[in-house]
Design an enzyme around this catalytic site. Sequence first.
Site, PDB file in Angstrom:
ATOM      1  N   ARG A   1      -9.705  72.845  76.279  1.00 15.64           N
ATOM      2  CA  ARG A   1      -8.277  72.571  76.099  1.00 15.64           C
ATOM      3  C   ARG A   1      -7.398  73.620  76.774  1.00 15.64           C
ATOM      4  NH1 ARG A   1      -8.309  70.177  69.955  1.00 15.64           N
ATOM      5  NH2 ARG A   1      -8.208  68.011  70.609  1.00 15.64           N
TER       6      ARG A   1
ATOM      7  N   LYS B   1     -15.323  55.169  59.808  1.00 15.34           N
ATOM      8  CA  LYS B   1     -14.559  54.270  58.938  1.00 15.34           C
ATOM      9  C   LYS B   1     -13.739  53.220  59.674  1.00 15.34           C
ATOM     10  CE  LYS B   1     -14.210  57.219  54.935  1.00 15.34           C
ATOM     11  NZ  LYS B   1     -13.338  58.107  54.163  1.00 15.34           N
TER      12      LYS B   1
HETATM   13  P1  AMP Z   1     -14.766  59.198  62.873  1.00 13.36           P
HETATM   14  O1  AMP Z   1     -14.190  60.522  62.539  1.00 13.36           O
HETATM   15  O2  AMP Z   1     -14.248  58.072  62.049  1.00 13.36           O
HETATM   16  O3  AMP Z   1     -14.718  58.899  64.361  1.00 13.36           O
HETATM   17  O4  AMP Z   1     -16.299  59.271  62.490  1.00 13.36           O
HETATM   18  C1  AMP Z   1     -17.188  60.185  63.047  1.00 13.36           C
HETATM   19  C2  AMP Z   1     -18.349  60.386  62.122  1.00 13.36           C
HETATM   20  O5  AMP Z   1     -18.967  59.159  61.849  1.00 13.36           O
HETATM   21  C3  AMP Z   1     -19.412  61.281  62.661  1.00 13.36           C
HETATM   22  O6  AMP Z   1     -19.386  62.494  61.972  1.00 13.36           O
HETATM   23  C4  AMP Z   1     -20.713  60.515  62.397  1.00 13.36           C
HETATM   24  O7  AMP Z   1     -21.700  61.314  61.812  1.00 13.36           O
HETATM   25  C5  AMP Z   1     -20.273  59.442  61.423  1.00 13.36           C
HETATM   26  N1  AMP Z   1     -21.122  58.236  61.478  1.00 13.36           N
HETATM   27  C6  AMP Z   1     -21.455  57.530  62.550  1.00 13.36           C
HETATM   28  N2  AMP Z   1     -22.284  56.526  62.228  1.00 13.36           N
HETATM   29  C7  AMP Z   1     -22.490  56.597  60.898  1.00 13.36           C
HETATM   30  C8  AMP Z   1     -23.259  55.845  59.975  1.00 13.36           C
HETATM   31  N3  AMP Z   1     -24.002  54.813  60.370  1.00 13.36           N
HETATM   32  N4  AMP Z   1     -23.220  56.198  58.673  1.00 13.36           N
HETATM   33  C9  AMP Z   1     -22.471  57.255  58.278  1.00 13.36           C
HETATM   34  N5  AMP Z   1     -21.725  58.005  59.103  1.00 13.36           N
HETATM   35  C10 AMP Z   1     -21.729  57.683  60.401  1.00 13.36           C
END
Ligand code: AMP
Length: 395
Positions: A35, A197
């Site tokens: 960054r 999510k």
């Molecule tokens: P986000 O911040 O919503 O982009 O989510 C990122 C996080 O999603 C990462 O830390 C991953 O470890 C988690 N993640 C990805 N796939 C899965 C899954 N199948 N079950 C639980 N967590 C997940």
Amino acid sequence: MKTIDDFNFKNQKVLVRVDFNVPLDDRFHVTDDTRIRRALPTINKILNDGGSVILMSHLGRPKEREDKYSLRHIIPVLEKLLNRKIIFGSDIIGEDSRTKARNLKPGDVMLLENLRFHPGEKKGDVEFARQLAQLGDFYVNDAFGTAHRAHASTAVIARFFPGKKAAGYLLADEVKNIEKVLRENEKPFTAIIGGAKVSSKLGVLKNLLNLVDNLIIVGGMTFTFLKALGYETGNSLVEPDLIDEANRIIKQAREKGVNLVLPEDFVIADRFAPDARTRLLKGRNIPENWMGLDIGPDTLQKIKDLILQSKTIVWNGPAGVFEWDTFARGTEEIARYLAQATREGAYTLVGGGDSVAALKKAGLEDAVSYVSTGGGAMLEMLEGKELPGIKALKE
Ligand code: AMP
């Protein structure tokens, strides 16, 4: 929106909002200076014009003044990259900073302490913005990563610089690249959206349905969709409140003729741990007491085929719990497919901290068309929103 190329900064003191929100280790060393490096072209243009620069940024999410979030930790990196001494304004808008700003000479670079040490920053306080504005003659925003926040230094301050405000090179570049996929995308257009999510990506999914030919959903958010379709999800991550929304997205995709792709095989685990017992599951019904933590090889083959047929590809969010090697394959493979598609002439845009980290880990950062430095800001642009930081530069 004017950019810094529309101006000459000779003898100007230029306040530049940058995004120096970099990761530090426990000894406060910068572990990734991307960054900071991405802000250098803007800083150098102002210095080469014969101006001086007052850098302002936030770092982390401090509740009050906390040394671990002090921007003084990044001074050694900045001094090395700019090859000059940095003047530090530790009291932000206090007497010391005002004196230092007043005495700046062409070629000088000053850095203000973490703006979030002042309660006015996140509140978008007009008085705080006015006092920041008094430090300089011109305002440049180069902090794409926080352009979706209406904070004092990212948006409110711009009103004090009528005709004397502009986008830095990084911000202008980010906007150009994201607008390219929103407005001038060559078809077929494929989006891969992953992460934990549905709730945080809902707006993006809805807007992308108006744009893409293929919408591929991966990561933890898959299971809310699978639940909506009536599959068993075991202990996988599911957001019960969003099942109706998932159904609506499935229906809208059908109505709009968008190919909505959900994983069809998984690496499943008996608990949420790096050393969990794992197995490969063909099919979508996750057995009781198991959870899906990565996508499987059949899904990957399908994603690969779609990516390699596409001319425009956007990727945001991991396909699995990629922080643990056992569940990192899906995310790493997607990074490789994007690199291959780019070599074969597709336009590829990657954003979001996790996707970018996966690209870096695979050494493929330079192998895609554009890597966005702003996860949240990129998502809000993909939602079709105008970002407060960008709007403020236009007014
Ligand atoms: P986000 O911040 O919503 O982009 O989510 C990122 C996080 O999603 C990462 O830390 C991953 O470890 C988690 N993640 C990805 N796939 C899965 C899954 N199948 N079950 C639980 N967590 C997940």
